[in-house]
Write an enzyme that holds these catalytic residues in place. Structure first.
Site, PDB file in Angstrom:
ATOM      1  N   GLU A  15       0.821  -1.224   0.000  1.00 42.23           N
ATOM      2  CA  GLU A  15       0.000   0.000   0.000  1.00 42.23           C
ATOM      3  C   GLU A  15       0.853   1.272   0.000  1.00 42.23           C
ATOM      4  O   GLU A  15       0.365   2.350   0.329  1.00 42.23           O
ATOM      5  CB  GLU A  15      -0.942  -0.004   1.206  1.00 42.23           C
ATOM      6  CG  GLU A  15      -1.946  -1.143   1.182  1.00 42.23           C
ATOM      7  CD  GLU A  15      -2.825  -1.157   2.423  1.00 42.23           C
ATOM      8  OE1 GLU A  15      -3.792  -0.376   2.470  1.00 42.23           O
ATOM      9  OE2 GLU A  15      -2.530  -1.937   3.349  1.00 42.23           O
ATOM     10  N   SER A 148      -6.471  -2.435   1.423  1.00 39.90           N
ATOM     11  CA  SER A 148      -6.694  -1.968   0.055  1.00 39.90           C
ATOM     12  C   SER A 148      -7.090  -3.091  -0.894  1.00 39.90           C
ATOM     13  O   SER A 148      -6.916  -2.987  -2.105  1.00 39.90           O
ATOM     14  CB  SER A 148      -5.448  -1.244  -0.502  1.00 39.90           C
ATOM     15  OG  SER A 148      -5.241  -0.040   0.189  1.00 39.90           O
ATOM     16  N   TYR A 214      -9.343   2.480  -6.273  1.00 40.37           N
ATOM     17  CA  TYR A 214      -8.382   3.532  -6.602  1.00 40.37           C
ATOM     18  C   TYR A 214      -8.399   4.017  -8.050  1.00 40.37           C
ATOM     19  O   TYR A 214      -7.690   4.957  -8.379  1.00 40.37           O
ATOM     20  CB  TYR A 214      -6.970   3.058  -6.221  1.00 40.37           C
ATOM     21  CG  TYR A 214      -6.863   2.786  -4.742  1.00 40.37           C
ATOM     22  CD1 TYR A 214      -7.013   3.810  -3.811  1.00 40.37           C
ATOM     23  CD2 TYR A 214      -6.652   1.493  -4.265  1.00 40.37           C
ATOM     24  CE1 TYR A 214      -6.942   3.563  -2.456  1.00 40.37           C
ATOM     25  CE2 TYR A 214      -6.578   1.235  -2.901  1.00 40.37           C
ATOM     26  CZ  TYR A 214      -6.724   2.280  -2.010  1.00 40.37           C
ATOM     27  OH  TYR A 214      -6.664   2.029  -0.659  1.00 40.37           O
ATOM     28  N   ARG A 253     -11.780   3.470  10.473  1.00 40.15           N
ATOM     29  CA  ARG A 253     -12.876   3.300   9.517  1.00 40.15           C
ATOM     30  C   ARG A 253     -13.257   1.827   9.519  1.00 40.15           C
ATOM     31  O   ARG A 253     -12.405   0.956   9.360  1.00 40.15           O
ATOM     32  CB  ARG A 253     -12.471   3.735   8.115  1.00 40.15           C
ATOM     33  CG  ARG A 253     -13.669   4.031   7.204  1.00 40.15           C
ATOM     34  CD  ARG A 253     -13.284   4.153   5.741  1.00 40.15           C
ATOM     35  NE  ARG A 253     -12.957   2.854   5.188  1.00 40.15           N
ATOM     36  CZ  ARG A 253     -11.787   2.563   4.613  1.00 40.15           C
ATOM     37  NH1 ARG A 253     -10.844   3.473   4.512  1.00 40.15           N
ATOM     38  NH2 ARG A 253     -11.565   1.351   4.130  1.00 40.15           N
ATOM     39  N   ASP A 255     -15.333  -1.233   7.880  1.00 40.94           N
ATOM     40  CA  ASP A 255     -15.967  -1.700   6.648  1.00 40.94           C
ATOM     41  C   ASP A 255     -16.956  -2.818   6.965  1.00 40.94           C
ATOM     42  O   ASP A 255     -16.638  -3.735   7.741  1.00 40.94           O
ATOM     43  CB  ASP A 255     -14.911  -2.199   5.666  1.00 40.94           C
ATOM     44  CG  ASP A 255     -13.991  -1.086   5.196  1.00 40.94           C
ATOM     45  OD1 ASP A 255     -14.395   0.088   5.281  1.00 40.94           O
ATOM     46  OD2 ASP A 255     -12.868  -1.387   4.747  1.00 40.94           O
ATOM     47  N   GLU A 268     -13.815  -5.524   8.582  1.00 40.34           N
ATOM     48  CA  GLU A 268     -12.533  -5.157   9.178  1.00 40.34           C
ATOM     49  C   GLU A 268     -12.573  -3.723   9.684  1.00 40.34           C
ATOM     50  O   GLU A 268     -13.437  -2.933   9.311  1.00 40.34           O
ATOM     51  CB  GLU A 268     -11.399  -5.309   8.168  1.00 40.34           C
ATOM     52  CG  GLU A 268     -11.506  -4.417   6.955  1.00 40.34           C
ATOM     53  CD  GLU A 268     -10.350  -4.629   5.973  1.00 40.34           C
ATOM     54  OE1 GLU A 268      -9.229  -4.923   6.434  1.00 40.34           O
ATOM     55  OE2 GLU A 268     -10.574  -4.486   4.767  1.00 40.34           O
ATOM     56  N   ASN A 270     -10.059  -0.422   9.873  1.00 36.36           N
ATOM     57  CA  ASN A 270      -8.832   0.201   9.360  1.00 36.36           C
ATOM     58  C   ASN A 270      -8.398   1.281  10.355  1.00 36.36           C
ATOM     59  O   ASN A 270      -9.085   2.290  10.505  1.00 36.36           O
ATOM     60  CB  ASN A 270      -9.089   0.843   7.994  1.00 36.36           C
ATOM     61  CG  ASN A 270      -9.591  -0.157   6.981  1.00 36.36           C
ATOM     62  OD1 ASN A 270      -8.824  -0.855   6.355  1.00 36.36           O
ATOM     63  ND2 ASN A 270     -10.912  -0.248   6.830  1.00 36.36           N
ATOM     64  N   GLY A 274      -7.420   5.822   4.541  1.00 35.60           N
ATOM     65  CA  GLY A 274      -6.925   6.806   3.584  1.00 35.60           C
ATOM     66  C   GLY A 274      -7.191   8.220   4.069  1.00 35.60           C
ATOM     67  O   GLY A 274      -8.257   8.510   4.609  1.00 35.60           O
TER      68      GLY A 274
END
Length: 307
Positions: A15, A148, A214, A253, A255, A268, A270, A274
């Site tokens: 990443e 990612s 992305y 964050r 998900d 998960e 994070n 980002g």
């Protein structure tokens, strides 16, 4: 107020490019606010060298914009704690737990948070004949550590399973194969121990993979998600519980997949999401009236709070 701030970015994980974008966005924000900022592009995982580098840098605080291994897994946090340098985001244990999908899901299960059914496989003990147990498709194959969606495969048919497993093992010694949950992709930003508005992720391809994350124009982000108020609140509650269950602090964050029964299934957490102006956590913060400059500033302030 903060003294000299060191922004740690780049790193050695897959990443790296995403981390450089996050780090440069934070750099521009803090410089524009007149703060004393220095950049560290981490290009190796030699703990002694990095410890020496940071020790002699004269920084008073670290803003971690590293994603993946040796950034999001507690390793850099451990060095900073040894040097008694305050840093943004979660501490060592929470970072390590969140990075490891097997460990984090064990904690989610103990806290009665809904998660997809999954199996764990280790590279040094793996035998192909165990795959006979997997009869329902599609499934998702992913490295236990990483982000990612790198190394992640969505497998529609059994004949593609071996290839997906080989790909995942290229990125980690431990992988999971989980039941594919049909539903809506959601993410909840956590900031200062509160849930931000829910975001729905709608990829134009079948799955929300690396390219969908992305590549411009291939994914739509609905900010905030168009959900009934009770379901939106439920998703926010589950997101905050997942964050707290791992011992995360400051921001993260979470998900999730909202399944067809409107149950938010945790995928998960994070701990260093980002951090460009168009990333999902900043998008959600913007809805609450927290612009990118303010977001970065408040992240810095949170590094001094007791954890």
């Amino acid at each position: 107020m903060f003294g000299r701030i060191g922004i740690l970015m780049g790193g050695i994980s897959s990443e790296r490019e995403i981390s450089l974008k996050s780090g440069n966005a934070v750099l521009n924000s803090l410089k524009n606010q007149g703060l004393d900022v220095v950049v560290f592009d981490i290009k190796e995982n030699n703990s002694k060298k990095i410890e020496e580098l940071l020790k002699n840098s004269g920084i008073n605080l670290a803003f971690i914009a590293l994603h993946g291994k040796f950034g999001e897994d507690g390793a850099i946090q451990k060095i900073l704690e040894k040097l008694k340098i305050p840093y943004t985001g979660s501490k060592v244990r929470a970072s390590k737990l969140a990075m490891d999908k097997v460990s984090s899901r064990s904690i989610f299960k103990k806290n009665k948070l809904p998660i997809p059914e999954f199996m764990v496989f280790y590279k040094n003990k793996f035998k192909r004949n165990v795959l006979k147990k997997i009869s329902e498709f599609p499934v998702v194959v992913k490295p236990s550590n990483g982000g990612s969606s790198i190394g992640v495969s969505f497998v529609m048919r059994k004949e593609n399973l071996n290839q997906a497993i080989d790909i995942a093992f290229n990125y980690d010694e431990k992988i999971i194969i989980e039941k594919y949950i049909k539903g809506r992709e959601l993410t909840v930003g956590i900031f200062e121990e509160n849930s931000l508005p829910v975001i729905e992720i709608v990829p134009k391809s079948s799955f929300f993979d690396y390219n969908a994350k992305y590549q411009k124009g291939v994914t739509e982000y609905i900010v905030p998600a168009q959900l009934p108020e009770d379901i939106s609140s439920r998703v926010q509650v589950v997101g905050l519980k997942a964050h707290k269950a791992l011992g995360c602090c400051g921001f993260s964050r979470v998900d999730m997949i909202l399944n067809e029964d409107n149950v938010p299934m945790v995928l998960e957490v994070n701990t260093i999401p980002g951090l460009t102006e168009t990333s999902l956590l900043p998008k959600a913060a913007q809805i609450k009236g927290i612009g990118f400059n303010e977001l970065c500033l408040r992240m810095l302030k949170s590094s001094y709070k007791p954890r």
